[in-house]
Design a protein around this motif. Structure first.
Motif, PDB file in Angstrom:
ATOM      1  N   THR A 216       0.842  -1.189   0.000  1.00  0.00           N
ATOM      2  CA  THR A 216       0.000   0.000   0.000  1.00  0.00           C
ATOM      3  C   THR A 216       0.884   1.250   0.000  1.00  0.00           C
ATOM      4  O   THR A 216       2.050   1.210   0.431  1.00  0.00           O
ATOM      5  CB  THR A 216      -0.907   0.040   1.240  1.00  0.00           C
ATOM      6  N   PRO A 217       0.359   2.378  -0.469  1.00  0.00           N
ATOM      7  CA  PRO A 217       1.131   3.620  -0.403  1.00  0.00           C
ATOM      8  C   PRO A 217       1.571   3.954   1.021  1.00  0.00           C
ATOM      9  O   PRO A 217       2.688   4.445   1.237  1.00  0.00           O
ATOM     10  CB  PRO A 217       0.155   4.664  -0.963  1.00  0.00           C
ATOM     11  N   ALA A 218       0.704   3.704   2.001  1.00  0.00           N
ATOM     12  CA  ALA A 218       1.072   3.975   3.392  1.00  0.00           C
ATOM     13  C   ALA A 218       2.270   3.124   3.815  1.00  0.00           C
ATOM     14  O   ALA A 218       3.189   3.610   4.488  1.00  0.00           O
ATOM     15  CB  ALA A 218      -0.113   3.716   4.315  1.00  0.00           C
ATOM     16  N   GLN A 219       2.271   1.857   3.432  1.00  0.00           N
ATOM     17  CA  GLN A 219       3.402   0.987   3.778  1.00  0.00           C
ATOM     18  C   GLN A 219       4.691   1.483   3.138  1.00  0.00           C
ATOM     19  O   GLN A 219       5.759   1.430   3.755  1.00  0.00           O
ATOM     20  CB  GLN A 219       3.106  -0.447   3.345  1.00  0.00           C
ATOM     21  N   VAL A 220       4.609   1.970   1.907  1.00  0.00           N
ATOM     22  CA  VAL A 220       5.799   2.499   1.227  1.00  0.00           C
ATOM     23  C   VAL A 220       6.349   3.709   1.978  1.00  0.00           C
ATOM     24  O   VAL A 220       7.561   3.818   2.223  1.00  0.00           O
ATOM     25  CB  VAL A 220       5.468   2.872  -0.231  1.00  0.00           C
ATOM     26  N   VAL A 221       5.471   4.625   2.375  1.00  0.00           N
ATOM     27  CA  VAL A 221       5.941   5.824   3.083  1.00  0.00           C
ATOM     28  C   VAL A 221       6.534   5.462   4.439  1.00  0.00           C
ATOM     29  O   VAL A 221       7.594   5.979   4.834  1.00  0.00           O
ATOM     30  CB  VAL A 221       4.799   6.843   3.236  1.00  0.00           C
ATOM     31  N   LEU A 222       5.891   4.559   5.154  1.00  0.00           N
ATOM     32  CA  LEU A 222       6.420   4.156   6.458  1.00  0.00           C
ATOM     33  C   LEU A 222       7.747   3.421   6.301  1.00  0.00           C
ATOM     34  O   LEU A 222       8.670   3.601   7.115  1.00  0.00           O
ATOM     35  CB  LEU A 222       5.398   3.300   7.202  1.00  0.00           C
ATOM     36  N   ARG A 223       7.869   2.605   5.266  1.00  0.00           N
ATOM     37  CA  ARG A 223       9.145   1.930   5.008  1.00  0.00           C
ATOM     38  C   ARG A 223      10.234   2.943   4.682  1.00  0.00           C
ATOM     39  O   ARG A 223      11.385   2.775   5.091  1.00  0.00           O
ATOM     40  CB  ARG A 223       8.975   0.925   3.858  1.00  0.00           C
ATOM     41  N   TRP A 224       9.868   4.005   3.958  1.00  0.00           N
ATOM     42  CA  TRP A 224      10.821   5.084   3.674  1.00  0.00           C
ATOM     43  C   TRP A 224      11.342   5.692   4.981  1.00  0.00           C
ATOM     44  O   TRP A 224      12.550   5.920   5.126  1.00  0.00           O
ATOM     45  CB  TRP A 224      10.134   6.148   2.816  1.00  0.00           C
ATOM     46  N   HIS A 225      10.450   5.933   5.927  1.00  0.00           N
ATOM     47  CA  HIS A 225      10.877   6.463   7.229  1.00  0.00           C
ATOM     48  C   HIS A 225      11.882   5.513   7.887  1.00  0.00           C
ATOM     49  O   HIS A 225      12.925   5.957   8.398  1.00  0.00           O
ATOM     50  CB  HIS A 225       9.664   6.641   8.155  1.00  0.00           C
ATOM     51  N   LEU A 226      11.575   4.223   7.899  1.00  0.00           N
ATOM     52  CA  LEU A 226      12.466   3.265   8.549  1.00  0.00           C
ATOM     53  C   LEU A 226      13.839   3.280   7.902  1.00  0.00           C
ATOM     54  O   LEU A 226      14.868   3.279   8.594  1.00  0.00           O
ATOM     55  CB  LEU A 226      11.867   1.854   8.478  1.00  0.00           C
ATOM     56  N   GLN A 227      13.882   3.298   6.575  1.00  0.00           N
ATOM     57  CA  GLN A 227      15.169   3.252   5.886  1.00  0.00           C
ATOM     58  C   GLN A 227      15.928   4.570   5.984  1.00  0.00           C
ATOM     59  O   GLN A 227      17.151   4.609   5.798  1.00  0.00           O
ATOM     60  CB  GLN A 227      14.974   2.832   4.426  1.00  0.00           C
ATOM     61  N   GLU A 228      15.220   5.647   6.320  1.00  0.00           N
ATOM     62  CA  GLU A 228      15.874   6.930   6.579  1.00  0.00           C
ATOM     63  C   GLU A 228      16.411   7.012   8.008  1.00  0.00           C
ATOM     64  O   GLU A 228      17.041   7.998   8.383  1.00  0.00           O
ATOM     65  CB  GLU A 228      14.891   8.080   6.349  1.00  0.00           C
ATOM     66  N   GLY A 229      16.163   5.972   8.803  1.00  0.00           N
ATOM     67  CA  GLY A 229      16.620   5.969  10.187  1.00  0.00           C
ATOM     68  C   GLY A 229      15.710   6.725  11.124  1.00  0.00           C
ATOM     69  O   GLY A 229      16.117   7.083  12.243  1.00  0.00           O
TER      70      GLY A 229
END
Length: 280
Positions: A216-229
């Motif tokens: 989902t788009p929400a999962q993509v954005v949250l994953r982006w946060h995780l990978q940004e630390g």
């Protein structure tokens, strides 16, 4: 908590890499929402005295089959309780409502520059931590200038700064300061708020990345946060969305995905108050 799913704070304590927040969750819905989040796998719960639902958060934690030590609990002191004595009293009231003797993370909710008592309030948090009543102390919605003053006048660096942060408003200057001082960045409103009637998760870039990964788009954005630390704080009372929001560890965004989302950053992307100008 699995160590790979946590960040080590500067004081040695660990904070889960994603949290469940209850801002704007009505008290009558909070206990069920937190119970659903716990069932989905969330172990970090974020509330505040100004959310008026600490009691219900505490009820949900006590009724869980998991011990209190399984959870990382955050609450915050509101602006009207800034000042040494009022902060200490507010902390005691929060622990009473939450039904716990020790808070994992206690934050100054806003600097409240109009009161100009945030340094004195921070000193009260330092004392409460020394007494063993708080494991970690931090701030929320502090700018670089306010952080620099706090550290300069007390010598104590916050473990966390919880700020508005999403693809449209990535707070790069504040994050650079955090990185230099070992401050963990927590993201509130991590999916982005509404702008011109369109939620940020409907950005074409995010939609394309979601389709690419089957997420989902929400999962993509949250994953982006995780990978940004970053440590995103999600919020939903929808059971399906709560489960989706923590199902982030079976895929990764590639460098092109990350750069495409970084390119959404905008100087005008802030939707909440600016701590350097807010009049409260």
């Amino acid at each position: 908590m699995n160590s790979k799913d946590t960040h080590v704070l500067r004081d040695g304590h660990r904070i889960p890499s994603i949290g469940f927040g209850v801002w704007q969750v009505p008290p009558e819905q909070t206990e069920e929402a937190v119970t659903t989040a716990i069932s989905a796998g969330f172990r970090s719960i974020d509330t505040a005295e100004a959310y008026y639902n600490e009691t219900e958060v505490g009820n949900a934690l006590r009724r869980s089959e998991l011990p209190r030590s399984s959870f990382f609990l955050t609450t915050k002191v509101w602006n009207t309780n800034h000042g040494r004595n009022t902060t200490i009293k507010a902390f005691a009231e929060s622990t009473r409502r939450l039904g716990t003797d020790v808070i994992d993370l206690y934050l100054l909710h806003w600097p409240s520059r109009v009161r100009d008592l945030y340094v004195e309030t921070w000193e009260a948090l330092i004392d409460l931590k020394r007494e063993g009543l708080i494991k970690s102390i931090g701030v929320s919605n502090f700018s670089v200038q306010q952080l620099a003053r706090l550290i300069g006048e007390t010598g104590v660096v916050p473990a966390v700064n919880q700020i508005e942060l999403h693809p449209r408003f990535q707070q790069k200057e504040v994050r650079r300061f955090h990185d230099r001082h070992g401050i963990v960045t927590e993201s509130w409103s991590p999916l982005g708020m509404w702008k011109n009637g369109v939620p940020s998760i409907q950005e074409p870039v995010i939609q394309r990345v979601a389709l690419k990964h089957g997420k989902t788009p929400a999962q993509v954005v949250l994953r982006w946060h995780l990978q940004e630390g970053l440590v995103p704080l999600t919020r939903s009372v929808n059971r399906l969305h709560v489960r989706e929001n923590i199902a982030l560890y079976d895929f990764s965004l590639d460098p092109d995905d990350m750069e495409a989302i970084r390119a959404l950053d905008s100087a005008t992307g802030r939707r909440g108050p600016d701590p350097d100008t807010a009049e409260f």
